[in-house]
Design a protein around this motif. Sequence first.
Motif, PDB file in Angstrom:
ATOM      1  N   TYR A  76      36.311  35.391  46.285  1.00 39.10           N
ATOM      2  CA  TYR A  76      37.756  35.597  46.373  1.00 39.10           C
ATOM      3  C   TYR A  76      38.033  36.486  47.582  1.00 39.10           C
ATOM      4  O   TYR A  76      37.458  37.572  47.702  1.00 39.10           O
ATOM      5  CB  TYR A  76      38.286  36.243  45.087  1.00 39.10           C
ATOM      6  CG  TYR A  76      39.765  36.509  45.149  1.00 39.10           C
ATOM      7  CD1 TYR A  76      40.674  35.462  45.000  1.00 39.10           C
ATOM      8  CD2 TYR A  76      40.248  37.792  45.379  1.00 39.10           C
ATOM      9  CE1 TYR A  76      42.042  35.705  45.069  1.00 39.10           C
ATOM     10  CE2 TYR A  76      41.610  38.023  45.445  1.00 39.10           C
ATOM     11  CZ  TYR A  76      42.507  36.987  45.290  1.00 39.10           C
ATOM     12  OH  TYR A  76      43.842  37.219  45.371  1.00 39.10           O
TER      13      TYR A  76
ATOM     14  N   ALA B  13      40.483  31.513  46.921  1.00 39.25           N
ATOM     15  CA  ALA B  13      39.184  31.598  46.259  1.00 39.25           C
ATOM     16  C   ALA B  13      38.399  30.332  46.550  1.00 39.25           C
ATOM     17  O   ALA B  13      38.958  29.237  46.567  1.00 39.25           O
ATOM     18  CB  ALA B  13      39.359  31.763  44.753  1.00 39.25           C
TER      19      ALA B  13
ATOM     20  N   THR C 200      40.075  39.008  49.835  1.00 37.27           N
ATOM     21  CA  THR C 200      41.119  40.034  49.742  1.00 37.27           C
ATOM     22  C   THR C 200      41.654  40.456  51.102  1.00 37.27           C
ATOM     23  O   THR C 200      42.742  41.005  51.186  1.00 37.27           O
ATOM     24  CB  THR C 200      40.618  41.281  48.983  1.00 37.27           C
ATOM     25  OG1 THR C 200      39.513  41.848  49.693  1.00 37.27           O
ATOM     26  CG2 THR C 200      40.204  40.925  47.567  1.00 37.27           C
TER      27      THR C 200
END
Length: 117
Positions: free
Chosen positions: A63, A85, A65
Amino acid sequence: MAVIDERDTVREEAPPHGEIGMSTAYRISDAAPGPRAMEFRRRVLHKGAAIGEHPIDHDEVYYVTAGEGEVVSDGKRAALRPGMAAYLYRGAVVGIWQKGAEPLALVIAYPNPPKAR
């Protein structure tokens, strides 16, 4: 229950599977008492760094960020940016690369198979 501060797990190291460049690794689940059924980590790939292509024997989730990257699974490539993701399936050959000006920050989760007795 285990409550872990990622600051207690941080270290600078080459990424796994090829040691391409450098990364900041937050090996969060390493601080959880065993036995544990999953791995949960954060990794920041520095400019030009990559987790090299490697086969996986379990599903994995990466995932994003922060930053931009590219993921490959069995030769198929896709761009990644924050909020995306990559769900990678058991049996695939996968890898992920940092792209762009900023480091690529990832949260990574996958099962931790039980140890053979």
